[in-house]
Design an enzyme around this catalytic site. Structure first.
Site, PDB file in Angstrom:
ATOM      1  N   THR A  76     -11.994 -14.115  -2.331  1.00 57.09           N
ATOM      2  CA  THR A  76     -12.269 -12.788  -1.790  1.00 57.09           C
ATOM      3  C   THR A  76     -11.673 -12.683  -0.405  1.00 57.09           C
ATOM      4  O   THR A  76     -11.351 -13.686   0.230  1.00 57.09           O
ATOM      5  CB  THR A  76     -13.780 -12.488  -1.748  1.00 57.09           C
ATOM      6  OG1 THR A  76     -13.941 -11.069  -1.647  1.00 57.09           O
ATOM      7  CG2 THR A  76     -14.474 -13.154  -0.560  1.00 57.09           C
TER       8      THR A  76
ATOM      9  N   TRP B 120     -11.885  -0.369  -7.588  1.00 55.86           N
ATOM     10  CA  TRP B 120     -10.421  -0.331  -7.805  1.00 55.86           C
ATOM     11  C   TRP B 120     -10.114  -0.801  -9.220  1.00 55.86           C
ATOM     12  O   TRP B 120      -9.168  -0.337  -9.857  1.00 55.86           O
ATOM     13  CB  TRP B 120      -9.669  -1.199  -6.801  1.00 55.86           C
ATOM     14  CG  TRP B 120      -9.670  -0.781  -5.362  1.00 55.86           C
ATOM     15  CD1 TRP B 120      -9.883  -1.593  -4.280  1.00 55.86           C
ATOM     16  CD2 TRP B 120      -9.394   0.526  -4.811  1.00 55.86           C
ATOM     17  NE1 TRP B 120      -9.783  -0.870  -3.105  1.00 55.86           N
ATOM     18  CE2 TRP B 120      -9.480   0.421  -3.396  1.00 55.86           C
ATOM     19  CE3 TRP B 120      -9.100   1.768  -5.374  1.00 55.86           C
ATOM     20  CZ2 TRP B 120      -9.275   1.521  -2.544  1.00 55.86           C
ATOM     21  CZ3 TRP B 120      -8.908   2.859  -4.528  1.00 55.86           C
ATOM     22  CH2 TRP B 120      -8.992   2.728  -3.145  1.00 55.86           C
TER      23      TRP B 120
ATOM     24  N   ASP C 243       0.809  -1.232   0.000  1.00 57.88           N
ATOM     25  CA  ASP C 243       0.000   0.000   0.000  1.00 57.88           C
ATOM     26  C   ASP C 243       0.835   1.271   0.000  1.00 57.88           C
ATOM     27  O   ASP C 243       0.311   2.359   0.282  1.00 57.88           O
ATOM     28  CB  ASP C 243      -0.943  -0.007   1.213  1.00 57.88           C
ATOM     29  CG  ASP C 243      -2.081  -0.991   1.022  1.00 57.88           C
ATOM     30  OD1 ASP C 243      -2.606  -1.070  -0.101  1.00 57.88           O
ATOM     31  OD2 ASP C 243      -2.447  -1.676   1.995  1.00 57.88           O
TER      32      ASP C 243
ATOM     33  N   ASP D 271      -6.719  -4.100  -5.641  1.00 56.70           N
ATOM     34  CA  ASP D 271      -6.464  -2.739  -5.132  1.00 56.70           C
ATOM     35  C   ASP D 271      -5.091  -2.218  -5.553  1.00 56.70           C
ATOM     36  O   ASP D 271      -4.873  -1.017  -5.698  1.00 56.70           O
ATOM     37  CB  ASP D 271      -6.520  -2.707  -3.603  1.00 56.70           C
ATOM     38  CG  ASP D 271      -7.566  -3.606  -2.975  1.00 56.70           C
ATOM     39  OD1 ASP D 271      -7.933  -4.614  -3.601  1.00 56.70           O
ATOM     40  OD2 ASP D 271      -7.997  -3.323  -1.851  1.00 56.70           O
TER      41      ASP D 271
HETATM   42  N1  GLY Z   1      -7.328  -1.452  -0.077  1.00 53.52           N
HETATM   43  C1  GLY Z   1      -8.119  -1.914   0.989  1.00 53.52           C
HETATM   44  C2  GLY Z   1      -9.558  -1.578   0.872  1.00 53.52           C
HETATM   45  O1  GLY Z   1     -10.004  -1.082  -0.159  1.00 53.52           O
HETATM   46  O2  GLY Z   1     -10.271  -1.823   1.836  1.00 53.52           O
END
Ligand code: GLY
Length: 393
Positions: free
Chosen positions: A226, A242, A106, A166
């Site tokens: 998931t 995303w 992230d 993501d």
């Molecule tokens: N990237 C983590 C979320 O969207 O919860």
């Protein structure tokens, strides 16, 4: 349970230019009002009963708050926002130098809207240095076997040899680092990850897997699953969002024509699984008539991705997608956006971070609350509609 029809979507109102300006004025005012609480510290990822507590610079989400500060600065030019942004970039530099909570993919979410943005807007060398260090950390998570950036957990952990959708939003940090340093490696890692991700997370009907596993020995594709969606085969609303923004970003940087139909497919799936008010439930399996929480952040993320992609499409498609984005943003601005700081110290209500179901593996928190990326992407979408915006990503 039902979803909006094409005709109903066509009939929904789009946000007007004066409404965009008014919504952005309100958002910037709310951000300024929160500076006393959130300059040396940051809002937590999600609110509780509508209010964020202050937290240290940890977790994957603090960059979004600094991003809001920069967007508010762009909108108002107020010195106090510039000062807050600088203080926060110092914190991001310290975080990456001390390697505090940076074992994650992230790093793009953390360092693009905070430090890359601060560097682009002010020329800050602190921002530049912090973002370059973060980019270097991020490439360290790339696996040659499988050709992807590992999302979570210690590298090579057998239960985490996977990517998640993501991550496409983490890659602009690498493209930026390549441009800044002239080092090709950053761009190559990003490109290889995009290729792997888009080959596996998009299903035949253009719904998406949240996460995708690879074999640790051979690197062969293994299976999708998931974490935060309702069940394995469903489309987690934010994962799909995303995907919308991620495919637009992938096209922005690679200009590969084959990504255009992928963007269109993923976006149409998202749009055709919205409820009547255009703000998705937390999983696209749910529609009107289901007693389920909304995830307003997904609407904001998708609007930003659609506006990004509209820049590259022919006139007719571009006009269609811009109009759609204006509808998504109007739905948020009219019915979900905070107008009064007594109501909440966030910007957008009714988001869902992590909703545990009998069929998923996530913890349960931040359900039907504000979350900080929802607030950020709402402001980004408004800014994109307000002016020709220099993207932070
Ligand atoms: N990237 C983590 C979320 O969207 O919860």
């Amino acid at each position: 349970m039902s979803w909006i029809t094409k005709q109903q979507l066509a009939d929904m109102p789009a946000i007007s230019a004066p409404e965009v300006e008014r919504a952005l004025d309100i958002a910037a005012r709310l951000v300024i009002g929160n500076l006393p609480d959130f300059t040396d510290r940051f809002p937590k990822a999600y609110s509780e009963n509508g209010f964020y507590d202050a937290a240290d610079n940890v977790d994957w989400t603090t960059g979004f708050w600094t991003g809001e500060v920069w967007l508010a600065y762009e909108h108002t030019g107020k010195e106090q926002l510039l000062e807050a942004g600088k203080i926060q970039m110092d914190s991001f530099l310290e975080r990456v130098e001390k390697k505090r909570d940076v074992e994650t993919h992230d790093l793009g979410f953390l360092y693009s809207p905070s430090c890359v943005a601060g560097y682009k807007l002010t020329g800050s060398q602190v921002g530049r240095r912090a973002a370059l260090l973060a980019a270097r950390e991020l490439t360290g998570r790339f696996h040659e076997k499988g050709e992807f950036i590992q999302a979570w957990g210690p590298l090579n952990a057998p239960d985490n040899y996977r990517l998640i959708i993501d991550c496409l939003l983490n890659l602009p940090l690498l493209y930026w680092a390549s441009e800044e340093t002239g080092e090709e490696r950053y761009r190559q890692v990003a490109e290889r990850h995009i290729h792997t991700a888009l080959s596996h997370v998009i299903r035949e009907d253009f719904s998406t897997w949240h996460t995708f596993f690879f074999d640790r020995e051979s690197g062969a594709a293994d299976h999708g699953a998931t974490c935060q969606g309702y069940r394995d085969g469903s489309a987690w609303a934010r994962g799909q969002a995303w995907g919308v923004y991620g495919t637009a970003i992938s096209y922005r940087y690679t200009r590969k024509e084959e990504y255009i139909p992928v963007f269109e497919g993923v976006t149409e799936y998202f749009l055709s699984h919205l409820p009547r008010d255009l703000v998705p439930f937390w999983d696209l399996e749910f529609g009107d008539g289901d007693e389920q929480p909304k995830d307003s952040s997904s609407g904001a993320i998708a609007a930003c991705g659609i506006l990004e992609m509209a820049k590259y499409l022919d006139e007719k498609k571009s006009a269609y997608y811009r109009e759609i984005a204006k509808k998504l943003v109007k739905a948020l601005a009219d019915h979900y956006a905070v107008k009064d700081p007594k109501e909440s110290n966030g910007l957008v209500l009714h988001s869902t971070y992590s909703n545990h179901s009998p069929y998923n593996t996530c913890n349960h928190y931040g359900v039907d609350e504000c979350n900080i990326w929802g607030d950020y992407f709402y402001m980004e979408a408004l800014t994109r509609l307000y002016k020709d915006w220099q993207v932070y990503w």
